[in-house]
Write a protein that holds these residues in place. Structure first.
Motif, PDB file in Angstrom:
ATOM      1  N   MET A   1     -32.194   0.813 -26.310  1.00 38.53           N
ATOM      2  CA  MET A   1     -32.040   1.539 -25.048  1.00 38.53           C
ATOM      3  C   MET A   1     -32.973   1.021 -23.955  1.00 38.53           C
ATOM      4  SD  MET A   1     -29.522   3.478 -25.428  1.00 38.53           S
ATOM      5  CE  MET A   1     -29.583   4.571 -24.028  1.00 38.53           C
TER       6      MET A   1
ATOM      7  N   GLU B   1     -28.523  10.099 -21.635  1.00 41.05           N
ATOM      8  CA  GLU B   1     -28.970  10.034 -23.030  1.00 41.05           C
ATOM      9  C   GLU B   1     -28.050   9.155 -23.874  1.00 41.05           C
ATOM     10  OE1 GLU B   1     -31.980  11.052 -25.610  1.00 41.05           O
ATOM     11  OE2 GLU B   1     -31.808  11.663 -23.535  1.00 41.05           O
ATOM     12  N   GLU B   2     -26.746   9.359 -23.746  1.00 39.61           N
ATOM     13  CA  GLU B   2     -25.764   8.643 -24.569  1.00 39.61           C
ATOM     14  C   GLU B   2     -24.718   7.915 -23.725  1.00 39.61           C
ATOM     15  OE1 GLU B   2     -25.650   8.632 -28.097  1.00 39.61           O
ATOM     16  OE2 GLU B   2     -27.611   9.563 -27.953  1.00 39.61           O
ATOM     17  N   GLU B   3     -24.914   7.869 -22.385  1.00 37.90           N
ATOM     18  CA  GLU B   3     -23.884   7.300 -21.534  1.00 37.90           C
ATOM     19  C   GLU B   3     -24.480   6.734 -20.252  1.00 37.90           C
ATOM     20  OE1 GLU B   3     -21.490  10.758 -21.082  1.00 37.90           O
ATOM     21  OE2 GLU B   3     -22.652  11.519 -19.390  1.00 37.90           O
TER      22      GLU B   3
ATOM     23  N   LYS C   1     -19.689   5.268 -22.369  1.00 34.16           N
ATOM     24  CA  LYS C   1     -20.462   5.804 -23.496  1.00 34.16           C
ATOM     25  C   LYS C   1     -21.143   4.641 -24.219  1.00 34.16           C
ATOM     26  CE  LYS C   1     -17.869  10.009 -24.601  1.00 34.16           C
ATOM     27  NZ  LYS C   1     -17.647  10.309 -23.228  1.00 34.16           N
TER      28      LYS C   1
ATOM     29  N   LYS D   1     -23.457   3.961 -30.572  1.00 30.90           N
ATOM     30  CA  LYS D   1     -24.561   3.822 -31.531  1.00 30.90           C
ATOM     31  C   LYS D   1     -24.038   4.236 -32.890  1.00 30.90           C
ATOM     32  CE  LYS D   1     -28.214   5.163 -28.343  1.00 30.90           C
ATOM     33  NZ  LYS D   1     -29.236   6.175 -28.093  1.00 30.90           N
TER      34      LYS D   1
END
Length: 163
Positions: A15, A46-48, A98, A101
């Motif tokens: 990240m 956070e995830e996108e 997105k 992971k």
């Protein structure tokens, strides 16, 4: 001496490198003449990653720049799962990418099926968001790695924990 050898197949994204790539992409966009007086945003969640641009043409250019910066930072563009382009306020467009992971159950089953159909003498075991491949011969494990590297499963695969 170990009677069985193994390695893990994972799909991980650094990240910090994604953040660096976004910063470099924004810097390039701010310097480019074709983006002068246009509104472009790239926001890491956070995830996108949330992308905003004036129109679809500029959105495609932003995505190309972002992918190029990700590649330079050692992050595969396969780590992005691009959503569809949506209309936003004042004629601009938005897109959400997105960050992939881990290995989904469907992809894991597809990888296990590929290993089984290859007749290499190894066992594949699904463990949450990764796979463990084990076998009695190191050469079989090397063959399994070569097989997986040769196929495109739509996600970036890394091979870790080789013992």
């Amino acid at each position: 001496m170990a009677s069985s050898y193994s390695f893990d197949v994972v799909s991980q994204v650094d990240m910090q490198e994604v953040d660096n790539a976004i910063n470099q992409a924004l810097k390039e966009i701010n310097q480019r003449y074709d983006f002068k007086n246009s509104k472009v945003e790239i926001e890491l969640g956070e995830e996108e990653i949330k992308l905003l641009a004036d129109d679809e043409f500029k959105m495609d250019a932003v995505i190309d720049i972002l992918k190029a910066k990700l590649i330079k930072r050692g992050v595969s563009p396969k780590a992005l799962d691009l959503g569809k382009i949506e209309k936003a306020s004042m004629g601009s467009v938005r897109q959400i990418a997105k960050i992939v992971k881990g290995i989904s159950k469907e992809k894991a089953k597809e990888i296990v099926q590929e290993i089984k159909s290859s007749k290499i003498k190894v066992q594949a075991q699904i463990m949450e968001n990764q796979l463990r491949i084990s076998g009695k011969d190191k050469d079989d494990l090397q063959a399994a790695i070569a097989l997986l590297k040769g196929k495109d499963f739509g996600i970036e695969l890394q091979f870790t924990n080789y013992r």
